[in-house]
Design a protein around this motif. Structure first.
Motif, PDB file in Angstrom:
ATOM      1  N   VAL A 318     -32.186  -3.421  -2.176  1.00  0.00           N
ATOM      2  CA  VAL A 318     -32.461  -4.523  -3.102  1.00  0.00           C
ATOM      3  C   VAL A 318     -33.841  -4.355  -3.735  1.00  0.00           C
ATOM      4  O   VAL A 318     -34.110  -4.862  -4.827  1.00  0.00           O
ATOM      5  N   ASP A 319     -34.728  -3.602  -3.072  1.00  0.00           N
ATOM      6  CA  ASP A 319     -36.046  -3.326  -3.657  1.00  0.00           C
ATOM      7  C   ASP A 319     -35.922  -2.481  -4.915  1.00  0.00           C
ATOM      8  O   ASP A 319     -36.584  -2.728  -5.931  1.00  0.00           O
ATOM      9  N   MET A 320     -35.040  -1.453  -4.863  1.00  0.00           N
ATOM     10  CA  MET A 320     -34.812  -0.611  -6.041  1.00  0.00           C
ATOM     11  C   MET A 320     -34.072  -1.392  -7.122  1.00  0.00           C
ATOM     12  O   MET A 320     -34.341  -1.227  -8.316  1.00  0.00           O
ATOM     13  N   ALA A 321     -33.136  -2.247  -6.703  1.00  0.00           N
ATOM     14  CA  ALA A 321     -32.409  -3.076  -7.673  1.00  0.00           C
ATOM     15  C   ALA A 321     -33.390  -3.974  -8.424  1.00  0.00           C
ATOM     16  O   ALA A 321     -33.302  -4.132  -9.650  1.00  0.00           O
ATOM     17  N   SER A 322     -34.333  -4.547  -7.691  1.00  0.00           N
ATOM     18  CA  SER A 322     -35.326  -5.422  -8.304  1.00  0.00           C
ATOM     19  C   SER A 322     -36.215  -4.645  -9.275  1.00  0.00           C
ATOM     20  O   SER A 322     -36.579  -5.145 -10.346  1.00  0.00           O
ATOM     21  N   LEU A 323     -36.538  -3.396  -8.919  1.00  0.00           N
ATOM     22  CA  LEU A 323     -37.353  -2.554  -9.794  1.00  0.00           C
ATOM     23  C   LEU A 323     -36.629  -2.269 -11.104  1.00  0.00           C
ATOM     24  O   LEU A 323     -37.218  -2.357 -12.192  1.00  0.00           O
ATOM     25  N   ILE A 324     -35.338  -1.930 -11.008  1.00  0.00           N
ATOM     26  CA  ILE A 324     -34.530  -1.675 -12.214  1.00  0.00           C
ATOM     27  C   ILE A 324     -34.476  -2.933 -13.073  1.00  0.00           C
ATOM     28  O   ILE A 324     -34.657  -2.895 -14.292  1.00  0.00           O
ATOM     29  N   PHE A 325     -34.231  -4.060 -12.424  1.00  0.00           N
ATOM     30  CA  PHE A 325     -34.122  -5.333 -13.140  1.00  0.00           C
ATOM     31  C   PHE A 325     -35.418  -5.662 -13.880  1.00  0.00           C
ATOM     32  O   PHE A 325     -35.400  -6.059 -15.047  1.00  0.00           O
TER      33      PHE A 325
END
Length: 641
Positions: A318-325
């Motif tokens: 979810v950390d990478m997902a948040s970065l993409i977002f």
């Protein structure tokens, strides 16, 4: 309307521009011209995003709307998120039969809406309307009828329509292939495919998708090799098929070959492959795609970023997902926000889920039905009862969104996970729409978790009336009785399963090691691979018993076997096998990621907690319901699972 007016209208790309055009033609008296109004309606409903409501106003205020105008509006609604409104508008056309003629386009566009909603009965009624007007064998209408029956799982009805069409074209043939594939009838689809007189690339891609989705990879490979031409859809179909079936090494080979040929995956292809990564938890392949998207400069494409956010979320990052977002170059839409909200929700980050939802509201994005499901899901998985109920009320009070069965299910889950079973039961009884099997199943699961046998029996009785053949319901009820040591009732449930010829859905778990996905099934028989797993599992269990005094949770195992056999039965659950394999192959210092098809049991949950503490490691387990992150003897679910 002369050519200059048509040219001006075609250049209108925003709602504001359309409104200015409409005001101008009204000023000079052309707004009552059916040709002008029809063109305006076409642009509002089809070509300019966000103008559908304005198109409806144009239609309603036009004094003598004709068939073209109604068809345009039905087409627009059938392509929108509210296809049921297309059906309602068609019904209004039927009520005005004296002044408005129904033609092939009216029927075809409305049939598409029925197909998208999987409303077989509505589709059959439209079929009758087509027969009455002699349009059932019309090529356009007939092809859409085939698609409608196919989407509703009625392939044989689709075949009857197909047989009545005198001269089907390749689109009609392809629709028939798709109808059989929707019903998982690969054999019949093959027969139709082989009879197509002039197959096109779409024909091959449809059959290819059918093979890969059904797990028939050998047949998919053979067809791929003999295809006269291949496009990015062909390649992406194969890659997604390999990912769905856990063949990550082959997916990577095909992806590299695609790039070597100089082909560039498009938005649709990348989204499909990322979706497959999300479903299977393929983190390493998601990283490879991420690198390609960065290098190719595709971060400006919002749907690709949305799919990447979802893939990382469902792979446990979810950390990478948040970065993409946060880094999205394109404009964030409702799907972007919802994907991130879901990512936080399935990890159990309830407060963060609520915060992001409110940020979305503040940004000017109006939450839709799906966004509310996502945030309610987050509340239920974090025990945020009051906040969840407030959101449920705001959904109707502030946003005028009528709750669907999924929203009601979230509230039942919200009460159930926090142990408020009677409130959940009363809520179900007071629902304004009939509770679905999923609603009752959610409550049964809560009864199992909290050990309420009496309520579980009431719920199971309801399920037996509406869905008596579901194996999961019987197994869950059996486990509830076993935990309560009601062995006669356990035997009765097991006997009823035998009498109804119901078999238990086997539990399986998947783990990715060196870009290869391995699948383990509960109680897998030892072989060259699983011997290594069982040896490692024995070592783990001995350490847990010695260091922590671990005692297996065997309360829901049948009473007529010895205690040692009961321990063996829970020890060989698929997630434990996957964990042992990961620890043996990856090592004990790295994060282990596991995907399971069923809800994790109490004993496996306890084992994961102890292993994370004993070996000082992180374990990410995605079960049917949510993510569990085990670290230092603590699980992220905080008991809400």
């Amino acid at each position: 309307m002369n050519t200059s007016w048509s040219s001006i209208l075609s250049r209108c790309k925003t709602l504001k521009c359309l409104q200015q055009f409409h005001a101008h033609v009204a000023k000079i008296g052309l707004d009552s011209d059916p040709f002008v109004a029809g063109k305006l309606l076409l642009n509002c409903g089809v070509h300019v995003p966000g103008s559908l409501e304005y198109a409806r106003l144009v239609l309603n205020r036009f004094p003598r709307a004709d068939t073209f105008m109604y068809n345009t509006m039905i087409r627009s609604l059938s392509d929108s998120g509210s296809p049921e409104k297309a059906i309602s508008l068609f019904s209004a056309m039927l009520g005005n039969m004296c002044s408005i003629a129904i033609d092939s386009f009216s029927l075809a566009f409305t049939l598409k809406a029925a197909a998208d909603m999987r409303r077989w009965r509505t589709g059959a009624e439209l079929h009758c309307q087509a027969v009455v007007r002699g349009l059932d064998t019309h090529l356009f209408v007939g092809t859409t009828l085939i698609s409608m029956y196919g989407e509703c799982g009625c392939a044989m009805f689709a075949k009857k329509v197909f047989d009545e069409i005198p001269d089907p074209n390749v689109v009609t043939w392809n629709a028939m292939v798709t109808a059989f594939l929707r019903s998982c009838d690969v054999s019949s689809a093959e027969k139709v495919f082989n009879l197509i007189p002039d197959r096109n690339l779409t024909s091959y891609n449809l059959m290819l998708a059918g093979y890969t989705k059904m797990g028939k990879l050998d047949l998919g490979r053979k067809l791929f090799q003999v295809m006269p031409n291949r496009d990015d859809v062909s390649w992406s179909t194969m890659i997604a098929g390999f990912l769905h079936n856990g063949c990550f090494d082959e997916a990577l080979v095909y992806f590299k070959e695609l790039l070597k040929l100089g082909m560039r995956p498009n938005e649709v292809s990348l989204t499909a492959v990322l979706c497959a990564c999300a479903q299977t938890g393929a983190l390493e392949f998601s990283k490879i795609l991420h690198g390609f998207i960065e290098k190719a400069g595709l971060f400006s494409i919002t749907p690709v970023c949305n799919a990447m956010t979802d893939a990382y979320s469902r792979c446990g990052r979810v950390d990478m997902a948040s970065l993409i977002f946060d880094r999205m170059l394109g404009k964030k839409n409702i799907i972007s926000w919802t994907s991130m909200i879901v990512g936080l929700a399935i990890q159990g980050h309830g407060e963060e889920t609520l915060k992001l939802f409110h940020e979305m509201e503040a940004s000017g994005i109006r939450p839709d039905s799906v966004a509310f499901i996502a945030v309610l899901y987050g509340c239920s998985h974090a025990g945020l009862v009051e906040q969840g109920l407030e959101l449920f009320n705001r959904m109707t009070r502030v946003y005028n969104i009528k709750p669907d069965i999924e929203h009601y299910g979230c509230i039942v889950d919200l009460y159930g996970r926090t142990g408020q079973l009677l409130k959940a039961y009363d809520f179900v009884l007071q629902m304004p729409i009939p509770p679905s099997p999923v609603i009752w199943r959610t409550l049964l699961g809560a009864c199992s978790f909290h050990g309420n046998v009496n309520l579980a029996e009431k719920v199971k009785k309801k399920l037996s009336e509406i869905d008596p053949y579901d194996s999961g319901d019987h197994v869950l009820m059996s486990n509830i009785y076993a935990t309560a040591r009601k062995w006669e009732e356990v035997a009765a449930v097991r006997k009823s399963m035998t009498d109804l010829n119901i078999s238990k859905t086997p539990g399986w778990s998947m783990i990715e090691v060196n870009k290869v996905m391995y699948t383990f099934v509960a109680s897998s028989k030892p072989d060259s691979l699983t011997k290594e797993v069982y040896d490692k599992l024995d070592d783990i269990m001995q350490k847990l018993k010695t260091k922590f005094g671990y005692i297996p949770e065997t309360s829901n195992i049948l009473h007529d076997i010895e205690d040692e056999e009961k321990e063996d039965a829970v020890t060989v659950h698929s997630e434990k096998l996957a964990l042992a394999f990961g620890m043996a192959r990856i090592g004990e210092s790295r994060t282990i990621r596991i995907v399971k098809n069923l809800r994790v049991c109490r004993d496996c949950h306890s084992v994961m907690i102890l292993v994370s503490q004993a070996y000082e490691m992180e374990i990410l387990l995605r079960d049917r319901s949510r993510f569990h992150t085990f670290n230092n003897g603590i699980c992220s679910c905080n008991g809400y699972w």
